[in-house]
Design a protein around this motif. Structure first.
Motif, PDB file in Angstrom:
ATOM      1  N   HIS A  51     -58.360 -27.257 -50.104  1.00 41.39           N
ATOM      2  CA  HIS A  51     -58.176 -25.811 -50.028  1.00 41.39           C
ATOM      3  C   HIS A  51     -58.652 -25.082 -48.499  1.00 41.39           C
ATOM      4  O   HIS A  51     -59.130 -26.163 -48.454  1.00 41.39           O
ATOM      5  CB  HIS A  51     -57.985 -24.801 -50.824  1.00 41.39           C
ATOM      6  CG  HIS A  51     -59.617 -24.465 -51.679  1.00 41.39           C
ATOM      7  ND1 HIS A  51     -60.517 -23.883 -51.047  1.00 41.39           N
ATOM      8  CD2 HIS A  51     -60.191 -25.001 -52.928  1.00 41.39           C
ATOM      9  CE1 HIS A  51     -61.828 -23.724 -51.800  1.00 41.39           C
ATOM     10  NE2 HIS A  51     -61.009 -24.628 -52.100  1.00 41.39           N
ATOM     11  N   CYS A  52     -58.278 -24.048 -48.342  1.00 41.89           N
ATOM     12  CA  CYS A  52     -58.774 -23.867 -47.235  1.00 41.89           C
ATOM     13  C   CYS A  52     -60.718 -23.929 -47.231  1.00 41.89           C
ATOM     14  O   CYS A  52     -60.642 -23.294 -48.255  1.00 41.89           O
ATOM     15  CB  CYS A  52     -59.108 -22.222 -46.560  1.00 41.89           C
ATOM     16  SG  CYS A  52     -59.693 -22.074 -45.331  1.00 41.89           S
ATOM     17  N   GLN A  62     -51.661 -26.741 -47.720  1.00 42.65           N
ATOM     18  CA  GLN A  62     -50.173 -26.766 -47.093  1.00 42.65           C
ATOM     19  C   GLN A  62     -49.786 -25.473 -46.465  1.00 42.65           C
ATOM     20  O   GLN A  62     -49.479 -25.550 -45.644  1.00 42.65           O
ATOM     21  CB  GLN A  62     -48.636 -26.192 -47.948  1.00 42.65           C
ATOM     22  CG  GLN A  62     -48.972 -25.375 -49.411  1.00 42.65           C
ATOM     23  CD  GLN A  62     -49.419 -25.503 -50.455  1.00 42.65           C
ATOM     24  OE1 GLN A  62     -50.421 -26.673 -50.599  1.00 42.65           O
ATOM     25  NE2 GLN A  62     -48.744 -25.176 -51.227  1.00 42.65           N
ATOM     26  N   TRP A  63     -50.527 -24.372 -46.297  1.00 38.22           N
ATOM     27  CA  TRP A  63     -50.777 -23.422 -45.065  1.00 38.22           C
ATOM     28  C   TRP A  63     -52.387 -23.459 -44.500  1.00 38.22           C
ATOM     29  O   TRP A  63     -52.160 -22.768 -43.421  1.00 38.22           O
ATOM     30  CB  TRP A  63     -51.415 -21.620 -46.488  1.00 38.22           C
ATOM     31  CG  TRP A  63     -50.337 -21.145 -47.320  1.00 38.22           C
ATOM     32  CD1 TRP A  63     -49.207 -21.538 -47.472  1.00 38.22           C
ATOM     33  CD2 TRP A  63     -50.233 -20.436 -48.016  1.00 38.22           C
ATOM     34  NE1 TRP A  63     -48.834 -21.041 -49.213  1.00 38.22           N
ATOM     35  CE2 TRP A  63     -49.343 -20.170 -48.535  1.00 38.22           C
ATOM     36  CE3 TRP A  63     -51.307 -18.999 -48.222  1.00 38.22           C
ATOM     37  CZ2 TRP A  63     -49.606 -18.989 -49.293  1.00 38.22           C
ATOM     38  CZ3 TRP A  63     -51.807 -18.304 -48.680  1.00 38.22           C
ATOM     39  CH2 TRP A  63     -50.027 -17.812 -49.745  1.00 38.22           C
ATOM     40  N   CYS A  64     -52.672 -24.588 -44.890  1.00 35.71           N
ATOM     41  CA  CYS A  64     -53.873 -24.727 -43.282  1.00 35.71           C
ATOM     42  C   CYS A  64     -54.166 -26.090 -42.273  1.00 35.71           C
ATOM     43  O   CYS A  64     -52.873 -27.214 -42.508  1.00 35.71           O
ATOM     44  CB  CYS A  64     -54.750 -25.336 -44.504  1.00 35.71           C
ATOM     45  SG  CYS A  64     -55.639 -24.454 -45.715  1.00 35.71           S
ATOM     46  N   HIS A  65     -54.474 -25.086 -41.340  1.00 35.55           N
ATOM     47  CA  HIS A  65     -54.415 -26.345 -40.616  1.00 35.55           C
ATOM     48  C   HIS A  65     -55.566 -27.035 -40.877  1.00 35.55           C
ATOM     49  O   HIS A  65     -56.863 -27.111 -40.998  1.00 35.55           O
ATOM     50  CB  HIS A  65     -54.982 -25.370 -38.859  1.00 35.55           C
ATOM     51  CG  HIS A  65     -53.970 -24.750 -38.414  1.00 35.55           C
ATOM     52  ND1 HIS A  65     -54.337 -23.474 -38.100  1.00 35.55           N
ATOM     53  CD2 HIS A  65     -52.681 -24.703 -38.924  1.00 35.55           C
ATOM     54  CE1 HIS A  65     -53.310 -22.807 -37.945  1.00 35.55           C
ATOM     55  NE2 HIS A  65     -51.863 -23.291 -37.988  1.00 35.55           N
ATOM     56  N   PRO A  88     -54.719 -20.088 -41.092  1.00 34.98           N
ATOM     57  CA  PRO A  88     -54.886 -19.799 -39.758  1.00 34.98           C
ATOM     58  C   PRO A  88     -55.905 -18.555 -39.505  1.00 34.98           C
ATOM     59  O   PRO A  88     -56.594 -18.615 -38.771  1.00 34.98           O
ATOM     60  CB  PRO A  88     -53.134 -19.641 -39.839  1.00 34.98           C
ATOM     61  CG  PRO A  88     -52.941 -20.259 -40.273  1.00 34.98           C
ATOM     62  CD  PRO A  88     -53.321 -20.536 -41.707  1.00 34.98           C
ATOM     63  N   ARG A  89     -55.902 -17.408 -40.522  1.00 32.79           N
ATOM     64  CA  ARG A  89     -57.185 -16.534 -40.400  1.00 32.79           C
ATOM     65  C   ARG A  89     -58.376 -17.217 -40.004  1.00 32.79           C
ATOM     66  O   ARG A  89     -58.619 -16.746 -38.687  1.00 32.79           O
ATOM     67  CB  ARG A  89     -56.472 -15.606 -41.717  1.00 32.79           C
ATOM     68  CG  ARG A  89     -57.980 -14.851 -41.577  1.00 32.79           C
ATOM     69  CD  ARG A  89     -57.363 -13.748 -42.870  1.00 32.79           C
ATOM     70  NE  ARG A  89     -59.017 -12.313 -42.623  1.00 32.79           N
ATOM     71  CZ  ARG A  89     -60.610 -12.153 -42.986  1.00 32.79           C
ATOM     72  NH1 ARG A  89     -60.262 -13.411 -44.060  1.00 32.79           N
ATOM     73  NH2 ARG A  89     -60.582 -11.863 -43.062  1.00 32.79           N
TER      74      ARG A  89
END
Length: 127
Positions: A51-52, A62-65, A88-89
């Protein structure tokens, strides 16, 4: 016209090779030849990070860069130990505050001291 912080973050995500291959011939270390992580390297980063990696964040991969810890623009390589998942945050916060981390094949540990990244960078023009 954009400020340097925005330019660095855009460069971090842009598509601008010694290559180390994993057990299924997937690229895990593309050095300076390729800027963006390959599918195989992203898989390895996801397996390691889950995860982040920003402290206290659990946003899914899947939400991360895939973030270069030592920035590409400053000579950083595209490797497992120079890449960390960031939502992103937190990706924005890391660039805004010039934060840095230390990554191994097993963990990522963030140094949340603002401005710390700039103390660890050798600019290509200054070298």
């Amino acid at each position: 016209m954009i400020d340097p912080t925005t330019a660095r973050q855009l460069a971090c995500d842009a598509d601008l090779i010694p290559v180390v291959l994993g057990s299924r011939s997937e690229p895990l270390n593309v050095g300076r030849h390729k800027r963006l992580v390959t599918a195989g390297l992203r898989t390895a980063v996801i397996i390691r990070d889950r995860h982040c990696t920003f402290p206290g964040c659990d946003r899914p991969p899947q939400w991360c860069h895939a973030h270069h810890i030592h920035p590409w623009w400053a000579g950083g390589h595209t490797t497992l130990t120079n890449t960390a998942l960031l939502c992103p945050r937190h990706h924005t916060i890391v660039h805004r505050d010039n934060l840095t981390a230390h990554a191994t094949n097993h963990t990522v540990t963030w140094d949340l001291t603002p401005g710390r990244m700039t103390h660890h960078i050798t600019h290509p023009r200054a070298a």
